[in-house]
Design a protein around this motif. Structure first.
Motif, PDB file in Angstrom:
ATOM      1  N   ARG A 179       0.833  -1.201   0.000  1.00 52.58           N
ATOM      2  CA  ARG A 179       0.000   0.000   0.000  1.00 52.58           C
ATOM      3  C   ARG A 179       0.867   1.250   0.000  1.00 52.58           C
ATOM      4  N   VAL A 180       0.401   2.275  -0.702  1.00 55.24           N
ATOM      5  CA  VAL A 180       1.130   3.533  -0.803  1.00 55.24           C
ATOM      6  C   VAL A 180       0.314   4.606  -0.088  1.00 55.24           C
ATOM      7  N   ALA A 181       0.997   5.473   0.659  1.00 55.58           N
ATOM      8  CA  ALA A 181       0.311   6.549   1.375  1.00 55.58           C
ATOM      9  C   ALA A 181      -0.271   7.560   0.385  1.00 55.58           C
ATOM     10  N   THR A 182      -1.452   8.069   0.714  1.00 60.51           N
ATOM     11  CA  THR A 182      -2.086   9.089  -0.120  1.00 60.51           C
ATOM     12  C   THR A 182      -1.404  10.439   0.128  1.00 60.51           C
ATOM     13  N   PRO A 183      -1.588  11.411  -0.765  1.00 57.78           N
ATOM     14  CA  PRO A 183      -1.000  12.736  -0.530  1.00 57.78           C
ATOM     15  C   PRO A 183      -1.476  13.375   0.780  1.00 57.78           C
ATOM     16  N   ALA A 184      -2.731  13.143   1.153  1.00 55.30           N
ATOM     17  CA  ALA A 184      -3.237  13.698   2.410  1.00 55.30           C
ATOM     18  C   ALA A 184      -2.537  13.063   3.609  1.00 55.30           C
ATOM     19  N   GLN A 185      -2.292  11.759   3.551  1.00 53.35           N
ATOM     20  CA  GLN A 185      -1.582  11.088   4.644  1.00 53.35           C
ATOM     21  C   GLN A 185      -0.147  11.595   4.752  1.00 53.35           C
ATOM     22  N   LEU A 186       0.524  11.775   3.619  1.00 52.76           N
ATOM     23  CA  LEU A 186       1.890  12.297   3.636  1.00 52.76           C
ATOM     24  C   LEU A 186       1.936  13.713   4.193  1.00 52.76           C
ATOM     25  N   ALA A 187       0.935  14.529   3.853  1.00 55.94           N
ATOM     26  CA  ALA A 187       0.874  15.890   4.385  1.00 55.94           C
ATOM     27  C   ALA A 187       0.659  15.866   5.897  1.00 55.94           C
ATOM     28  N   ALA A 188      -0.201  14.978   6.383  1.00 52.51           N
ATOM     29  CA  ALA A 188      -0.453  14.875   7.824  1.00 52.51           C
ATOM     30  C   ALA A 188       0.800  14.426   8.564  1.00 52.51           C
ATOM     31  N   ILE A 189       1.535  13.491   7.997  1.00 51.32           N
ATOM     32  CA  ILE A 189       2.774  13.031   8.623  1.00 51.32           C
ATOM     33  C   ILE A 189       3.793  14.165   8.669  1.00 51.32           C
ATOM     34  N   GLY A 190       3.894  14.925   7.591  1.00 56.42           N
ATOM     35  CA  GLY A 190       4.814  16.065   7.559  1.00 56.42           C
ATOM     36  C   GLY A 190       4.475  17.098   8.618  1.00 56.42           C
ATOM     37  N   LYS A 191       3.177  17.403   8.795  1.00 53.25           N
ATOM     38  CA  LYS A 191       2.762  18.363   9.822  1.00 53.25           C
ATOM     39  C   LYS A 191       3.060  17.843  11.223  1.00 53.25           C
ATOM     40  N   ALA A 192       2.832  16.547  11.442  1.00 54.60           N
ATOM     41  CA  ALA A 192       3.096  15.965  12.759  1.00 54.60           C
ATOM     42  C   ALA A 192       4.588  15.999  13.088  1.00 54.60           C
ATOM     43  N   LEU A 193       5.438  15.710  12.104  1.00 59.58           N
ATOM     44  CA  LEU A 193       6.878  15.744  12.340  1.00 59.58           C
ATOM     45  C   LEU A 193       7.371  17.175  12.566  1.00 59.58           C
TER      46      LEU A 193
END
Length: 124
Positions: free
Chosen positions: A75-89
């Protein structure tokens, strides 16, 4: 065939319950989770198809094998999931006291960056 290999060779699964092979003795068409991940695949809910047994530190070691023909693409992360991970980091690297984004994660034990937690050492 050596005694160690013979002890772990059970392709029918009569002794161990599932087909069992020795270290580096599995037939083609099987892969471990790590090998699947390196190939961009995942088990995809399939049951364990076979196992590898070998003698290791502390006793007998086991590696489970999955069938390659039943594996699914990873499975590949969606753009929204990648954006959420970036904000959390970014939030983990932002100091609550001075508001500066640091190149390291703020220690939870301090609750603020090292410069704000120990200002006397920064001035020296």
């Amino acid at each position: 065939m050596s005694r160690i290999r013979a002890a772990y060779y059970d392709p029918e699964g009569s002794r161990y319950g599932i087909p069992t092979y020795w270290w580096r003795g599995a037939p083609p068409g099987y892969a471990t989770r790590r090998q699947l991940r390196a190939a961009g695949l995942c088990p995809g809910g399939q049951p364990i198809a076979a196992q590898i047994l070998w003698r290791g530190v502390g006793g007998t070691r086991t590696a489970y094998l999955y069938r390659l023909d039943l594996a699914r693409p990873k499975r590949v992360a969606t753009p929204a999931q990648l954006a959420a991970i970036g904000k959390a980091l970014t939030a983990r690297r932002t100091c609550r006291t001075c508001g500066t984004v640091r190149p390291y994660c703020i220690p939870r034990s301090l609750g603020e960056c090292v410069d704000c937690a120990y200002p006397e050492e920064v001035a020296a």
